[in-house]
Design an enzyme around this catalytic site. Sequence first.
Site, mmCIF file in Angstrom:
data_model
loop_
_atom_site.group_PDB
_atom_site.id
_atom_site.type_symbol
_atom_site.label_atom_id
_atom_site.label_comp_id
_atom_site.label_asym_id
_atom_site.label_seq_id
_atom_site.Cartn_x
_atom_site.Cartn_y
_atom_site.Cartn_z
ATOM 1 N N HIS A 287 -58.419 -49.692 -37.164
ATOM 2 C CA HIS A 287 -59.510 -51.055 -37.051
ATOM 3 C C HIS A 287 -59.960 -51.480 -38.495
ATOM 4 O O HIS A 287 -60.020 -50.735 -39.465
ATOM 5 C CB HIS A 287 -60.777 -50.553 -36.232
ATOM 6 C CG HIS A 287 -61.603 -49.243 -36.599
ATOM 7 N ND1 HIS A 287 -61.072 -48.330 -36.169
ATOM 8 C CD2 HIS A 287 -62.833 -49.408 -37.341
ATOM 9 C CE1 HIS A 287 -62.239 -47.278 -36.773
ATOM 10 N NE2 HIS A 287 -62.761 -48.104 -37.674
ATOM 11 N N LEU A 288 -59.853 -52.724 -38.537
ATOM 12 C CA LEU A 288 -60.069 -53.444 -39.846
ATOM 13 C C LEU A 288 -61.639 -53.864 -39.744
ATOM 14 O O LEU A 288 -62.228 -54.664 -38.867
ATOM 15 C CB LEU A 288 -59.114 -54.659 -40.180
ATOM 16 C CG LEU A 288 -59.458 -55.329 -41.398
ATOM 17 C CD1 LEU A 288 -58.901 -54.508 -42.489
ATOM 18 C CD2 LEU A 288 -58.576 -56.418 -41.502
HETATM 19 P P1 5GP Z 1 -65.088 -46.135 -38.766
HETATM 20 O O1 5GP Z 1 -66.481 -45.228 -38.910
HETATM 21 O O2 5GP Z 1 -64.129 -45.344 -37.587
HETATM 22 O O3 5GP Z 1 -64.491 -46.631 -39.757
HETATM 23 O O4 5GP Z 1 -65.723 -47.281 -37.596
HETATM 24 C C1 5GP Z 1 -66.061 -47.160 -36.381
HETATM 25 C C2 5GP Z 1 -66.933 -48.269 -36.141
HETATM 26 O O5 5GP Z 1 -67.202 -48.340 -34.704
HETATM 27 C C3 5GP Z 1 -68.491 -47.962 -36.723
HETATM 28 O O6 5GP Z 1 -68.917 -48.983 -37.465
HETATM 29 C C4 5GP Z 1 -69.326 -48.023 -35.376
HETATM 30 O O7 5GP Z 1 -70.462 -48.456 -35.534
HETATM 31 C C5 5GP Z 1 -68.123 -48.675 -34.388
HETATM 32 N N1 5GP Z 1 -68.540 -48.298 -33.050
HETATM 33 C C6 5GP Z 1 -68.540 -46.896 -32.460
HETATM 34 N N2 5GP Z 1 -68.686 -46.895 -31.328
HETATM 35 C C7 5GP Z 1 -68.693 -48.283 -30.653
HETATM 36 C C8 5GP Z 1 -68.736 -48.970 -29.525
HETATM 37 O O8 5GP Z 1 -68.763 -48.102 -28.628
HETATM 38 N N3 5GP Z 1 -68.801 -50.388 -29.521
HETATM 39 C C9 5GP Z 1 -69.040 -50.984 -30.389
HETATM 40 N N4 5GP Z 1 -68.837 -52.480 -30.506
HETATM 41 N N5 5GP Z 1 -68.827 -50.488 -31.777
HETATM 42 C C10 5GP Z 1 -68.545 -48.967 -31.864
#
Ligand code: 5GP
Length: 114
Positions: free
Chosen positions: A100-101
């Site tokens: 994801h970006l």
């Molecule tokens: P990462 O840490 O993998 O780069 O980013 C994951 C992002 O996903 C985080 O910023 C977190 O807040 C978001 N996130 C995690 N679970 C959910 C969810 O159930 N719904 C939404 N809309 N965002 C989520």
Amino acid sequence: MDANCLFCKIGAKKIPAKLVLDEEEIFAFEDINPQAPTHILLCPRKHFASLHEASEEDAALLGKLQMAAAKIAKERGLLAGYRTVFNNGSGAGQSVFHLHLHLLGGRNFRWPPG
Ligand code: 5GP
Ligand code: ZN
């Protein structure tokens, strides 16, 4: 689709999210825990965990994510300063293993990032 993947489920509308883009190859939604006034996650529908799992044939798809982020940044008036970020691997802060970006905007950002 990976049946155990949170973002695959969001893309398939099996888990609710505030969708901001719902296209054939990509989708985007508001981050549940925003780190800036605008914090949107843009995903390919194709499931792969991180950037290094993508192959040459995914190059256009990755470009689409960046171009869609730029379009949203323009629409939301963020051009004074916004960030597009892939976190790859837990050491870089990745917590959901569907590529994801992050599009972050609406505040000032420091460099280097933490
Ligand atoms: P990462 O840490 O993998 O780069 O980013 C994951 C992002 O996903 C985080 O910023 C977190 O807040 C978001 N996130 C995690 N679970 C959910 C969810 O159930 N719904 C939404 N809309 N965002 C989520
Ligand atoms: Zn997935």
